[in-house]
Design a protein around this motif. Structure first.
Motif, PDB file in Angstrom:
ATOM      1  N   ALA A 129       2.305   4.625   1.258  1.00 47.42           N
ATOM      2  CA  ALA A 129       1.574   3.362   1.326  1.00 47.42           C
ATOM      3  C   ALA A 129       1.456   2.737  -0.054  1.00 47.42           C
ATOM      4  O   ALA A 129       1.602   1.520  -0.222  1.00 47.42           O
ATOM      5  N   ALA A 130       1.212   3.569  -1.062  1.00 46.54           N
ATOM      6  CA  ALA A 130       1.095   3.053  -2.430  1.00 46.54           C
ATOM      7  C   ALA A 130       2.381   2.375  -2.881  1.00 46.54           C
ATOM      8  O   ALA A 130       2.354   1.363  -3.587  1.00 46.54           O
ATOM      9  N   ALA A 131       3.522   2.921  -2.456  1.00 49.28           N
ATOM     10  CA  ALA A 131       4.808   2.340  -2.843  1.00 49.28           C
ATOM     11  C   ALA A 131       4.956   0.910  -2.343  1.00 49.28           C
ATOM     12  O   ALA A 131       5.686   0.103  -2.930  1.00 49.28           O
ATOM     13  N   LYS A 132       4.259   0.582  -1.267  1.00 53.31           N
ATOM     14  CA  LYS A 132       4.344  -0.760  -0.697  1.00 53.31           C
ATOM     15  C   LYS A 132       3.116  -1.609  -1.036  1.00 53.31           C
ATOM     16  O   LYS A 132       2.959  -2.708  -0.523  1.00 53.31           O
ATOM     17  N   ALA A 133       2.238  -1.075  -1.884  1.00 52.33           N
ATOM     18  CA  ALA A 133       1.008  -1.798  -2.216  1.00 52.33           C
ATOM     19  C   ALA A 133       1.293  -3.004  -3.094  1.00 52.33           C
ATOM     20  O   ALA A 133       2.217  -3.019  -3.900  1.00 52.33           O
ATOM     21  N   ASN A 134       0.472  -4.007  -2.907  1.00 57.17           N
ATOM     22  CA  ASN A 134       0.569  -5.231  -3.684  1.00 57.17           C
ATOM     23  C   ASN A 134      -0.350  -5.100  -4.886  1.00 57.17           C
ATOM     24  O   ASN A 134      -1.546  -5.328  -4.804  1.00 57.17           O
ATOM     25  N   VAL A 135       0.207  -4.720  -6.033  1.00 53.39           N
ATOM     26  CA  VAL A 135      -0.615  -4.557  -7.234  1.00 53.39           C
ATOM     27  C   VAL A 135      -0.501  -5.746  -8.176  1.00 53.39           C
ATOM     28  O   VAL A 135      -1.052  -5.744  -9.255  1.00 53.39           O
TER      29      VAL A 135
END
Length: 356
Positions: A129-135
């Motif tokens: 999920a973190a890999a696809k997070a919008n940061v």
């Protein structure tokens, strides 16, 4: 499919070994580096950059928060904090979340290998999920992948009903968030005036972290914020946050709202669960409630928000562009549970408008 490339930074060789082993076994994940401290990580980052960083917060030579801020300034990257379940660790981890980290993975002081092995599915799902997070601010977010596993619904805590209690004039706001929610809740709650309806919140967060999180918000907000305790009153100008590791339900006695904090099985793989809270709000507050679902992985809260809408409550969802992870709002929107979809920047003003 290109694998998710992960860098591990932890001063414990055992933690690095266990984390690297678990992640390397997961399809679609590659551990591209495993280093003992941020100084070594900085040298590695000069030549190669990961998709996700799993970061300890208390390390020699450079602490994790200083490193995190450097990363966010140079090249914003999804960071998962790997933190010990201690009071000090909780405070430090929340500083890291405020600095831009997207999620928490907890590690105990003892029994590390067994704990991390038992939490392997959650760890892998968090990294994916973190890999696809919008940061990046206002960059389009992408939905987190579904995690295939059997899961309980709110039925295991509170039986379903299609009827709300007799109405009262007291209003209440129910908020549900997960990945990225610490920043989202800070943005919303700090923008609310001292005089506003009582608020009940579920933020997916491990045990011991919610008390520190509530205390931090209390120091920043005009309203009072505290970790909920059993039978706490829900009163205007105060927000109650469900304690990590326990479910929270809204109850009513006459015209007065209060919360019940209970143990029980995981619901939608979470305890506390947004669905449990929202179902209880639908039952106890009915049309006098406003439900808000914001950034988070998975679908917890979507069914409960629909139950709220079906009994006359107003309902809002955060939009994709302003979410760190769009999973929870996306599912609520798909089920027609949200009346309106708004950016995070407009949420506090809409909450005030809806309850004016």
């Amino acid at each position: 499919m290109t694998p998710v490339r992960v860098m591990l930074i932890d001063d414990s060789a055992v933690v690095r070994q266990v984390l690297a082993g678990l992640l390397s076994q997961a399809p679609g994940i590659e551990v591209m580096a495993s280093v003992a401290d941020p100084v070594l990580a900085i040298e590695r980052l000069k030549h190669d950059w990961p998709d996700v960083i799993v970061l300890d917060v208390e390390m020699p030579r450079m602490d994790g928060i200083t490193f995190l801020r450097l990363v966010m300034q140079q090249r914003p990257t999804p960071v998962v904090i790997c933190s010990t379940l201690t009071e000090r660790g909780a405070r430090t981890t929340l500083e890291a979340m405020a600095a831009g980290a997207v999620a928490i993975v907890t590690k105990p002081k003892v029994g590390l290998k067994q704990f991390l092995s038992e939490a392997a599915d959650e760890l892998v799902a968090t990294v994916r999920a973190a890999a696809k997070a919008n940061v990046r601010t206002l960059a389009p977010g992408r939905a987190a992948p579904a995690v295939p596993a059997a899961k309980n619904t709110a039925d295991v805590i509170l039986p379903p009903t299609t009827r709300a209690m007799t109405q009262t004039t007291e209003r209440v706001v129910a908020l549900g968030t997960s990945t990225g929610g610490t920043q989202a809740l800070e943005a919303v709650l700090t923008a609310l005036p001292r005089v506003c309806p009582g608020i009940v919140i579920v933020q997916h967060m491990p045990e011991k972290f919610t008390a520190a999180f509530a205390a931090r918000l209390d120091s920043l907000c005009q309203i009072a914020v505290k970790e909920a305790e059993n039978n706490d009153r829900v009163v205007p100008g105060r927000a109650l946050i469900a304690p990590g590791g326990r479910h929270m339900l809204l109850k009513r006695s006459g015209a007065q709202y209060f919360v019940e904090v209970v143990d029980g099985p995981l619901v939608n793989r979470h305890r506390p669960s947004v669905d449990v809270l929202f179902r209880s709000v639908a039952r106890s507050a009915g049309a006098n409630a406003l439900g808000v679902i914001m950034t988070g992985m998975g679908d917890d809260g979507a069914a409960g928000l629909l139950e709220m809408r079906n009994v006359g409550a107003r309902t809002l969802a955060q939009d994709e562009a302003s979410c760190v992870v769009f999973g929870m709002p996306r599912e609520a929107i798909k089920r027609n549970a949200a009346e309106r979809v708004l950016p995070l920047s407009a949420m506090a003003a809409e909450i005030q408008r809806q309850l004016a």
